[in-house]
Design a protein around this motif. Structure first.
Motif, mmCIF file in Angstrom:
data_model
loop_
_atom_site.group_PDB
_atom_site.id
_atom_site.type_symbol
_atom_site.label_atom_id
_atom_site.label_comp_id
_atom_site.label_asym_id
_atom_site.label_seq_id
_atom_site.Cartn_x
_atom_site.Cartn_y
_atom_site.Cartn_z
ATOM 1 N N THR A 12 43.186 21.656 27.481
ATOM 2 C CA THR A 12 42.631 22.198 26.361
ATOM 3 C C THR A 12 44.110 22.071 25.502
ATOM 4 N N THR A 13 43.740 21.701 24.143
ATOM 5 C CA THR A 13 44.707 21.914 23.066
ATOM 6 C C THR A 13 44.587 22.742 22.218
ATOM 7 N N TYR A 14 45.500 23.689 21.690
ATOM 8 C CA TYR A 14 45.347 24.737 20.609
ATOM 9 C C TYR A 14 46.197 24.376 19.521
ATOM 10 N N ASP A 15 45.780 24.655 18.293
ATOM 11 C CA ASP A 15 46.389 24.669 16.990
ATOM 12 C C ASP A 15 46.268 26.039 16.075
ATOM 13 N N TYR A 16 47.227 26.597 16.299
ATOM 14 C CA TYR A 16 47.059 28.061 15.565
ATOM 15 C C TYR A 16 47.493 28.127 14.120
ATOM 16 N N SER A 17 47.854 26.892 13.686
ATOM 17 C CA SER A 17 48.395 26.946 12.310
ATOM 18 C C SER A 17 47.321 27.472 11.122
ATOM 19 N N THR A 135 56.945 22.803 8.586
ATOM 20 C CA THR A 135 57.345 21.891 9.611
ATOM 21 C C THR A 135 56.947 22.141 11.144
ATOM 22 N N GLU A 136 56.461 21.485 11.828
ATOM 23 C CA GLU A 136 55.967 21.970 13.170
ATOM 24 C C GLU A 136 57.111 21.791 14.065
ATOM 25 N N LEU A 137 57.513 22.639 14.839
ATOM 26 C CA LEU A 137 58.574 22.534 15.744
ATOM 27 C C LEU A 137 58.118 22.170 17.134
ATOM 28 N N VAL A 138 56.959 22.339 17.434
ATOM 29 C CA VAL A 138 56.593 22.099 18.881
ATOM 30 C C VAL A 138 55.474 21.104 19.006
ATOM 31 N N ASN A 139 55.262 20.398 20.056
ATOM 32 C CA ASN A 139 54.191 19.429 20.164
ATOM 33 C C ASN A 139 53.371 19.566 21.454
ATOM 34 N N TYR A 140 52.277 18.885 21.330
ATOM 35 C CA TYR A 140 51.314 19.180 22.678
ATOM 36 C C TYR A 140 51.951 18.430 23.873
ATOM 37 N N GLU A 141 51.441 18.890 24.975
ATOM 38 C CA GLU A 141 51.669 18.264 26.329
ATOM 39 C C GLU A 141 51.058 16.788 26.105
ATOM 40 N N ASN A 142 51.679 15.822 26.986
ATOM 41 C CA ASN A 142 50.911 14.493 26.999
ATOM 42 C C ASN A 142 49.628 14.643 27.538
ATOM 43 N N SER A 143 48.734 13.459 26.729
ATOM 44 C CA SER A 143 47.263 13.817 27.356
ATOM 45 C C SER A 143 46.943 12.380 27.448
#
Lengths: 143, 370
Positions: A12-17, A135-143
């Motif tokens: 599950t990927t989350y984006d809390y922006s 500017t987003e400083l992190v990324n999701y895990e590989n999927s």
């Protein structure tokens, strides 16, 4: 949030922006779907107002009924059947995360409406929306 | 009263059992030692992952509002580990068949021998699971996919650039191949994709065929870039105290130092074919900042009050096993005259830092060379 799963694993990927950086002023109005088919209103859509009816409408740069001018940003997620109306809330001031803007059709921030790009129209035509770039400083895990 | 056959009785007086030999083969632990071991009280286990970036600040005009940053993305993974259950038939052990005993009662020596035999068989059963864990780790380093027979494979989605098959002039047995350059170039992959800071020590392990090509290489043979670490330099590294791999030397090239290990352990597969944990011709680079975990999740279990019933269990139900990775169990079925004991576990080799390792097939075939 997006989710994939099978028998032994799930991702599950989350984006809390956030749509806005800080507080904002809102107004409400009536949206009437006259598109001929069901419409999904999503948060972040740019909303204009039809001059003749005062109804709210999704911004469309090619229109000439007033809905080509940005009024605010939609905050109400709703599915509206053809011919039905819904009361929606839009933000008309605040620091808007420009990456979260949802355009209808092919419009972009660079689309020109009456000799002016939407990037410039949004701050100028609304009561006080300021576009901000995060500017987003992190990324999701590989999927 | 049953008669003992004369043939059997004669043997007792005419021959002596001089010695016994029984293989107790240790399960290798080299690959497993790259992971921490942790036990959970839950059926599944989760991992919260957030990949980093290396963005750099750019100066702004004085009086401006500055640049706005955010850290709003993450991935939540959940895994159901494969389940292993290995048991032995205590009632069927040959300790029953000691001749010249009445069968009406058992001596303390017989009971002790019976317990010892049970312990040995349980220990060997546990080693089967240990080997399965070592194989999970091998699969993790080889493909990033833990293969599950009864269920779906668990795919950690390793970056495709971090698993390569070399060809042509890059193969380690190709004429004039620059193996030093391999380490320099692949180190840069670990830096750019794996985000592994330069200057770290990196473990490099390979099978025998890859090692034979490695040591036969002209640039390697001159020994110019090598030194040998002492045991003290490995400090308390679990890798150094593990079994299955042999440390050769440390190669100082590029942005890392590579500890070279040869690992060629085997297990018997379901068809009794001796099979390598680590495929022939493959090399893996694992920096010290690599993170993995053997996550032991909980296994199917009866409530304690059922397990402690005299008819259901004899020994292991009384043990406090709440936080152990391996659960011992035993049960009795008096109607069928069955007494089984066993060990069960649900371990998963969990890859935490997914792209902090690099795998390459450096030989075209896995055939022995040199």
């Amino acid at each position: 949030m997006t989710q994939t799963s099978d028998q032994n694993q799930a991702l599950t990927t989350y984006d809390y922006s956030q749509l806005f950086n800080g507080n904002y002023k809102v107004i409400t109005g009536t949206y009437t779907n006259s598109s001929g088919s069901e419409v999904d209103l999503t948060e972040g859509m740019i909303i204009g107002r039809v001059h003749a009816s005062s109804l709210l409408a999704i911004l469309a740069s090619a229109s000439s009924d007033g809905s080509q001018i940005p009024l605010g940003i939609n905050l109400t997620a709703a599915t509206v059947a053809n011919g039905a109306s819904a009361t929606i809330t839009i933000a008309v001031t605040g620091r808007l995360n420009e990456d979260k803007i949802v355009f209808d059709g092919t419009d972009t921030l660079e689309t020109v409406v009456d000799s002016r790009q939407l990037r410039d129209r949004i701050p100028a035509d609304t009561a006080g929306i300021e576009l901000e770039s995060f500017t987003e400083l992190v990324n999701y895990e590989n999927s | 009263m049953a008669n003992i056959p004369a043939v059997q009785a004669r043997k007792f007086f005419t021959t002596a059992l001089a010695n016994t030999f029984q293989d107790f083969i240790e399960a290798p632990s080299f690959l497993t030692s790259f992971a921490k071991i942790k036990t959970y009280t839950t059926k599944t286990v989760q991992l919260l992952a957030r990949r980093g970036t290396e963005k750099i600040a750019v100066d702004v005009i004085r009086g401006s509002k500055g640049n706005l940053n955010q850290m709003t993305r993450f991935s939540l993974k959940e895994y159901l580990p494969p389940f292993y259950k290995e048991k032995v038939a205590v009632h069927g052990m040959q300790i029953y068949d000691i001749p010249f005993e009445s069968g009406e009662s058992y001596s303390s020596a017989q009971i002790e021998a019976w317990a010892m035999a049970t312990a040995v068989e349980l220990s060997e059963s546990k080693k089967k699971i240990d080997r399965a864990i070592e194989l999970q780790m091998a699969q993790l380093f080889l493909t990033g996919i833990v293969e599950v027979t009864n269920g779906d494979n668990i795919d950690y989605n390793r970056n495709a650039s971090m698993i390569e098959v070399l060809a042509g002039a890059d193969l380690w047995d190709a004429s004039g191949v620059d193996i030093i350059k391999f380490f320099e170039d692949k180190g840069l992959l670990l830096r750019s994709i794996g985000k592994v800071a330069g200057g770290q020590d990196v473990d490099c392990f390979m099978d025998m065929t890859a090692w034979q090509s490695f040591r036969a290489n002209e640039q390697i043979k001159d020994g110019e870039n090598f030194y040998t670490k002492t045991a003290l330099e490995f400090k308390d590294s679990p890798i150094f105290s593990s079994t299955g791999a042999s440390y050769k030397a440390t190669l100082k090239v590029g942005i890392y130092n590579y500890d070279i290990w040869v690992y060629d352990e085997v297990y018997d597969n379901a068809s009794d074919v001796s099979t390598k944990y680590w495929d022939a011709g493959y090399v893996c680079l694992v920096p010290k900042s690599f993170r993995a975990e053997i996550s032991f999740c909980q296994v199917p279990e009866l409530p304690a009050w059922v397990r402690q019933s005299p008819r259901s269990s004899r020994v292991f139900s009384s043990l406090n096993q709440k936080m152990t990775g391996f659960r011992l169990f035993d049960y009795v079925n008096e109607e069928d005259e069955v007494y089984n004991a066993g060990v069960k576990a649900a371990p998963l080799a969990q890859m935490i830092s997914v792209d902090r390792c690099y795998t390459a097939k450096v030989l075209e075939t896995g055939a022995e060379v040199g």
